[in-house]
Design a protein around this motif. Structure first.
Motif, PDB file in Angstrom:
ATOM      1  N   THR A  27      14.065   1.467  -1.123  1.00  0.00           N
ATOM      2  CA  THR A  27      13.088   0.636  -2.653  1.00  0.00           C
ATOM      3  C   THR A  27      11.928   1.005  -2.086  1.00  0.00           C
ATOM      4  OG1 THR A  27      15.472  -0.881  -3.172  1.00  0.00           O
ATOM      5  CG2 THR A  27      12.965  -0.937  -4.205  1.00  0.00           C
ATOM      6  N   THR A  28      11.134   1.857  -3.041  1.00  0.00           N
ATOM      7  CA  THR A  28       9.722   1.800  -2.975  1.00  0.00           C
ATOM      8  C   THR A  28       9.406   1.275  -4.301  1.00  0.00           C
ATOM      9  OG1 THR A  28       9.959   4.217  -3.993  1.00  0.00           O
ATOM     10  CG2 THR A  28       9.530   3.601  -1.207  1.00  0.00           C
ATOM     11  N   MET A  29       8.160   0.692  -4.540  1.00  0.00           N
ATOM     12  CA  MET A  29       7.487   0.122  -5.637  1.00  0.00           C
ATOM     13  C   MET A  29       5.560   0.084  -4.951  1.00  0.00           C
ATOM     14  SD  MET A  29       8.565  -4.242  -5.310  1.00  0.00           S
ATOM     15  CE  MET A  29      10.224  -3.878  -4.270  1.00  0.00           C
ATOM     16  N   TYR A 142      17.819  -8.421   4.350  1.00  0.00           N
ATOM     17  CA  TYR A 142      17.576  -8.117   5.735  1.00  0.00           C
ATOM     18  C   TYR A 142      16.120  -6.615   5.859  1.00  0.00           C
ATOM     19  CZ  TYR A 142      21.923 -10.554   6.773  1.00  0.00           C
ATOM     20  OH  TYR A 142      22.699 -11.222   7.129  1.00  0.00           O
ATOM     21  N   ALA A 143      15.302  -6.814   4.551  1.00  0.00           N
ATOM     22  CA  ALA A 143      14.559  -5.569   4.270  1.00  0.00           C
ATOM     23  C   ALA A 143      13.778  -5.444   5.398  1.00  0.00           C
ATOM     24  CB  ALA A 143      13.581  -6.278   3.009  1.00  0.00           C
ATOM     25  N   ARG A 144      13.562  -3.817   5.640  1.00  0.00           N
ATOM     26  CA  ARG A 144      12.701  -3.948   6.637  1.00  0.00           C
ATOM     27  C   ARG A 144      12.166  -2.558   6.484  1.00  0.00           C
ATOM     28  NH1 ARG A 144      14.093  -8.307   8.034  1.00  0.00           N
ATOM     29  NH2 ARG A 144      14.903  -8.635  10.392  1.00  0.00           N
ATOM     30  N   GLY A 145      10.465  -3.043   6.204  1.00  0.00           N
ATOM     31  CA  GLY A 145       9.990  -1.472   5.992  1.00  0.00           C
ATOM     32  C   GLY A 145       8.414  -1.792   5.945  1.00  0.00           C
ATOM     33  N   TYR A 146       7.741  -1.425   5.617  1.00  0.00           N
ATOM     34  CA  TYR A 146       5.620  -1.060   5.019  1.00  0.00           C
ATOM     35  C   TYR A 146       5.122  -1.260   3.657  1.00  0.00           C
ATOM     36  CZ  TYR A 146       6.274   3.207   3.958  1.00  0.00           C
ATOM     37  OH  TYR A 146       5.901   4.943   3.213  1.00  0.00           O
ATOM     38  N   ALA A 147       4.172  -1.798   4.231  1.00  0.00           N
ATOM     39  CA  ALA A 147       3.339  -2.154   3.155  1.00  0.00           C
ATOM     40  C   ALA A 147       1.905  -1.577   3.345  1.00  0.00           C
ATOM     41  CB  ALA A 147       3.094  -3.574   2.333  1.00  0.00           C
ATOM     42  N   THR A 168       7.619   0.007   1.107  1.00  0.00           N
ATOM     43  CA  THR A 168       8.778   0.945   1.115  1.00  0.00           C
ATOM     44  C   THR A 168       9.113  -0.100   2.071  1.00  0.00           C
ATOM     45  OG1 THR A 168       7.261   2.824   0.824  1.00  0.00           O
ATOM     46  CG2 THR A 168       9.579   2.991   1.783  1.00  0.00           C
ATOM     47  N   ILE A 169      10.871   0.394   0.960  1.00  0.00           N
ATOM     48  CA  ILE A 169      11.867  -0.998   2.552  1.00  0.00           C
ATOM     49  C   ILE A 169      13.627  -0.200   2.423  1.00  0.00           C
ATOM     50  CG2 ILE A 169       9.970  -3.411   2.248  1.00  0.00           C
ATOM     51  CD1 ILE A 169      12.054  -4.131  -0.015  1.00  0.00           C
ATOM     52  N   LYS A 170      13.271  -0.731   3.219  1.00  0.00           N
ATOM     53  CA  LYS A 170      15.298  -0.655   3.371  1.00  0.00           C
ATOM     54  C   LYS A 170      15.773  -1.563   3.324  1.00  0.00           C
ATOM     55  CE  LYS A 170      15.161   4.513   5.503  1.00  0.00           C
ATOM     56  NZ  LYS A 170      15.635   5.181   4.249  1.00  0.00           N
ATOM     57  N   HIS A 171      17.075  -2.032   2.513  1.00  0.00           N
ATOM     58  CA  HIS A 171      17.429  -3.173   2.864  1.00  0.00           C
ATOM     59  C   HIS A 171      18.975  -3.149   1.985  1.00  0.00           C
ATOM     60  CE1 HIS A 171      17.163  -3.282  -1.928  1.00  0.00           C
ATOM     61  NE2 HIS A 171      16.263  -2.578  -1.514  1.00  0.00           N
ATOM     62  N   TYR A 172      20.098  -4.052   2.040  1.00  0.00           N
ATOM     63  CA  TYR A 172      21.898  -4.626   1.682  1.00  0.00           C
ATOM     64  C   TYR A 172      21.476  -4.392  -0.118  1.00  0.00           C
ATOM     65  CZ  TYR A 172      22.361  -3.822   6.288  1.00  0.00           C
ATOM     66  OH  TYR A 172      22.924  -2.493   7.711  1.00  0.00           O
TER      67      TYR A 172
END
Length: 172
Positions: A27-29, A142-147, A168-172
């Motif tokens: 997900t990106t926002m 369980y998000a992991r990523g960066y801002a 930008t994150i990766k999550h379930y």
């Protein structure tokens, strides 16, 4: 006999981990923090610092608490979709880094109640500052990523700024 049991068990673990990985989403926002650092409606306030020193974002040891509205657009009249709640600590002796500990608490209907946990050293002199997204809840479990943070509007006379946050994150 032990070898015969291990192979099916390893196969089962591989299949389960592969099916979990396939559920991983990206997900990106883009979010806009509406930041007021003075006045009766301040959303960032100093809570402590070194005695006898000015408490500022560039003074080592200063700690600030924040509860910024987050909007979907740059304009402060844009619809609020979340709150940025947490603390900033000026953690470098020379004042160049602020340690960020922020919970992005979503209030919009799409992600209501979900959170993202943002943490890391933010180099204050950089135009674009990058920190880690270390966790999440609800829709972002369980998000992991960066801002990244970038000040896109600043009015010193009003102590008002808008910080664009790209996540930008990766999550379930």
């Amino acid at each position: 006999m032990t070898t015969k049991l291990c192979l099916p068990l390893l196969l089962l673990i591989f299949i389960c981990s592969h099916s979990e990985a396939s559920k991983l989403r990206t997900t990106t926002m883009t979010l806009y923090f509406q930041d007021w650092s003075a006045g009766p409606n301040a959303t960032v306030i100093p809570i402590t610092g070194l005695p006898g020193r000015l408490w500022s974002f560039f003074s080592f040891g200063s700690i600030f608490c924040t509860d910024d509205p987050i909007t979907e657009g740059l304009d402060k009249a844009s619809r609020e979709i979340a709150r940025a709640q947490g603390i900033y600590v000026t953690s470098a002796l020379d004042g160049s880094n602020t340690h960020v500990l922020i919970s992005i608490v979503f209030t919009n209907s799409k992600f209501n109640g979900s959170t993202l946990e943002v943490q890391g050293a933010s180099r204050q002199i950089d135009n674009v500052r990058e920190v880690s997204v270390v966790a999440g809840t609800g829709k972002f479990r369980y998000a992991r990523g960066y801002a990244t943070f970038e000040t896109v509007y600043l009015d010193m006379s009003l102590a008002y700024s808008v910080i664009q946050c790209n996540v930008t994150i990766k999550h379930y």
